[in-house]
Design an enzyme around this catalytic site. Structure first.
Site, PDB file in Angstrom:
ATOM      1  N   GLY A  97       0.795  -1.215   0.000  1.00  4.84           N
ATOM      2  CA  GLY A  97       0.000   0.000   0.000  1.00  4.84           C
ATOM      3  C   GLY A  97       0.829   1.266   0.000  1.00  4.84           C
ATOM      4  O   GLY A  97       0.581   2.191  -0.775  1.00  4.84           O
ATOM      5  N   ASP A 129      10.045  -7.631  -0.432  1.00  9.37           N
ATOM      6  CA  ASP A 129       8.681  -7.986  -0.043  1.00  9.37           C
ATOM      7  C   ASP A 129       8.520  -9.488  -0.240  1.00  9.37           C
ATOM      8  O   ASP A 129       8.933 -10.024  -1.267  1.00  9.37           O
ATOM      9  CB  ASP A 129       7.654  -7.229  -0.903  1.00  9.37           C
ATOM     10  CG  ASP A 129       6.276  -7.174  -0.250  1.00  9.37           C
ATOM     11  OD1 ASP A 129       5.757  -8.245   0.124  1.00  9.37           O
ATOM     12  OD2 ASP A 129       5.724  -6.064  -0.127  1.00  9.37           O
ATOM     13  N   ASN A 147      -5.659  -6.144  -3.188  1.00  5.72           N
ATOM     14  CA  ASN A 147      -4.574  -5.162  -3.234  1.00  5.72           C
ATOM     15  C   ASN A 147      -4.796  -4.103  -4.309  1.00  5.72           C
ATOM     16  O   ASN A 147      -4.263  -2.991  -4.221  1.00  5.72           O
ATOM     17  CB  ASN A 147      -3.232  -5.839  -3.509  1.00  5.72           C
ATOM     18  CG  ASN A 147      -2.808  -6.837  -2.463  1.00  5.72           C
ATOM     19  OD1 ASN A 147      -2.202  -7.852  -2.778  1.00  5.72           O
ATOM     20  ND2 ASN A 147      -3.120  -6.580  -1.195  1.00  5.72           N
ATOM     21  N   GLN A 154      -7.055  -2.166  -5.207  1.00  3.94           N
ATOM     22  CA  GLN A 154      -7.762  -0.935  -4.880  1.00  3.94           C
ATOM     23  C   GLN A 154      -6.802   0.186  -4.497  1.00  3.94           C
ATOM     24  O   GLN A 154      -7.133   1.360  -4.572  1.00  3.94           O
ATOM     25  CB  GLN A 154      -8.760  -1.261  -3.760  1.00  3.94           C
ATOM     26  CG  GLN A 154      -9.208  -0.134  -2.875  1.00  3.94           C
ATOM     27  CD  GLN A 154      -8.548  -0.191  -1.498  1.00  3.94           C
ATOM     28  OE1 GLN A 154      -7.526  -0.850  -1.317  1.00  3.94           O
ATOM     29  NE2 GLN A 154      -9.140   0.494  -0.550  1.00  3.94           N
ATOM     30  N   ARG A 155      -5.579  -0.148  -4.147  1.00  7.67           N
ATOM     31  CA  ARG A 155      -4.627   0.881  -3.705  1.00  7.67           C
ATOM     32  C   ARG A 155      -3.212   0.676  -4.248  1.00  7.67           C
ATOM     33  O   ARG A 155      -2.426   1.618  -4.269  1.00  7.67           O
ATOM     34  CB  ARG A 155      -4.579   0.925  -2.170  1.00  7.67           C
ATOM     35  CG  ARG A 155      -4.106  -0.369  -1.526  1.00  7.67           C
ATOM     36  CD  ARG A 155      -4.491  -0.464  -0.055  1.00  7.67           C
ATOM     37  NE  ARG A 155      -4.069  -1.741   0.544  1.00  7.67           N
ATOM     38  CZ  ARG A 155      -4.708  -2.880   0.397  1.00  7.67           C
ATOM     39  NH1 ARG A 155      -5.798  -2.943  -0.339  1.00  7.67           N
ATOM     40  NH2 ARG A 155      -4.274  -3.992   0.970  1.00  7.67           N
ATOM     41  N   CYS A 209      -4.991  -3.738   7.568  1.00  6.75           N
ATOM     42  CA  CYS A 209      -5.983  -3.003   6.800  1.00  6.75           C
ATOM     43  C   CYS A 209      -7.166  -3.894   6.449  1.00  6.75           C
ATOM     44  O   CYS A 209      -8.264  -3.403   6.204  1.00  6.75           O
ATOM     45  CB  CYS A 209      -5.345  -2.398   5.555  1.00  6.75           C
ATOM     46  SG  CYS A 209      -4.658  -3.592   4.400  1.00  6.75           S
ATOM     47  N   CYS A 231      20.406   3.446  19.807  1.00  8.23           N
ATOM     48  CA  CYS A 231      21.304   4.574  19.508  1.00  8.23           C
ATOM     49  C   CYS A 231      21.661   5.411  20.728  1.00  8.23           C
ATOM     50  O   CYS A 231      22.405   6.388  20.605  1.00  8.23           O
ATOM     51  CB  CYS A 231      20.650   5.481  18.448  1.00  8.23           C
ATOM     52  SG  CYS A 231      19.215   6.414  19.065  1.00  8.23           S
TER      53      CYS A 231
END
Length: 262
Positions: free
Chosen positions: A42, A63, A71, A73-74, A191, A255
């Site tokens: 996304g 990935d 998926n 749709q975006r 989501c 850190c």
């Protein structure tokens, strides 16, 4: 080595070059840069479109997921014919079609503590659009250890968060300074459960691409103000943007100067 801007590339990026805030030197810097993109879903898909569009010379895509009908749709770099294929590989094929001059490498793998250092090696900036805290913290820790700037872009329903972190620099916060140690786990809201508006994801992804370009242009062009540790919170319901400063935590386990010895 800074690449030469050939006549065909000059034409392609002319609208960048005429911007005083970018210019020829800035565009050459972008063309010679290496960006690692964690997640091409996304957030990563729209970010990739504009990083490739800007001419980032080398792109590493990480990935481990495959494309599903939900998926589309975006994640608009993918089409129905891509369903069932690996996201990283399909995204790399999109880059090759979009601009054959770019160098792109796909890693169909899940990034984590065991491989993050190797996967981000040589990057000028890492843009993390992953969907869980464990991955984000593993990437952040590797960036600090490897001296690599991190652009973090995240979304929850109608709220987006984008920030640049430089925890490898003295006095600058890292992502762990922001979220702490309590989120080293894979569980998170998805989501699929919460819902997501495609256009909202696109807004956050492209904002993340803009933040990464600021990192690349630091010291080269006036747009290169990374705004380290400034978290930009995007409200999509009642459109607005607010910014808050993430302070460096001296006790940060990644850190911090006061962290316990290993």
């Amino acid at each position: 080595m800074t690449p030469a801007i050939t006549p065909d590339r000059l034409n392609r990026f002319a609208r960048h070059i005429v911007l005083p805030e970018v210019g020829g030197a800035g565009q050459a810097r972008i063309m010679g840069a290496h960006v690692v993109l964690v997640g091409v879903g996304g957030i990563g898909a729209p970010a990739l479109q504009y990083l490739a569009g800007a001419g980032v010379g080398r792109l590493t895509l990480i990935d481990d997921d495959v494309i599903e009908p939900s998926n589309l749709q975006r994640q608009t770099i993918f089409a129905l014919a891509d369903v069932g294929h690996a996201k990283a590989e399909a995204a790399a094929q999109w880059v090759a079609r979009f601009d054959p001059d770019l160098v792109v490498q796909a890693h169909r793998t899940r990034i984590g503590r065991d491989n993050a250092a190797a996967l981000i090696a040589g990057a000028d900036v890492v843009l993390d659009g992953s969907d869980n805290f464990a991955t984000r913290l593993a990437v952040s820790d590797a960036c600090v250890a490897g001296g690599v700037p991190l652009t973090s872009a995240a979304l929850g329903r109608f709220q987006g968060q984008v920030a640049n972190f430089a925890g490898h620099r003295p006095g600058e916060a890292c992502y762990r300074c922001f979220v702490g140690d309590a989120f080293d786990a894979d569980d998170c809201d998805t989501c699929a459960a919460q819902g997501v508006l495609g256009a909202m994801v696109g807004m956050v992804g492209t904002f993340g691409a803009m933040a990464a370009l600021r990192v690349l242009l630091e010291g080269v062009a006036s747009l290169g103000d990374p705004q380290w540790g400034q978290l930009h919170v995007i409200d999509g319901l009642k459109p607005g943007l607010r910014t808050m400063r993430i302070a460096h935590d001296p006790a940060c386990t990644t850190c911090g100067t006061d962290r316990p010895a290993a």
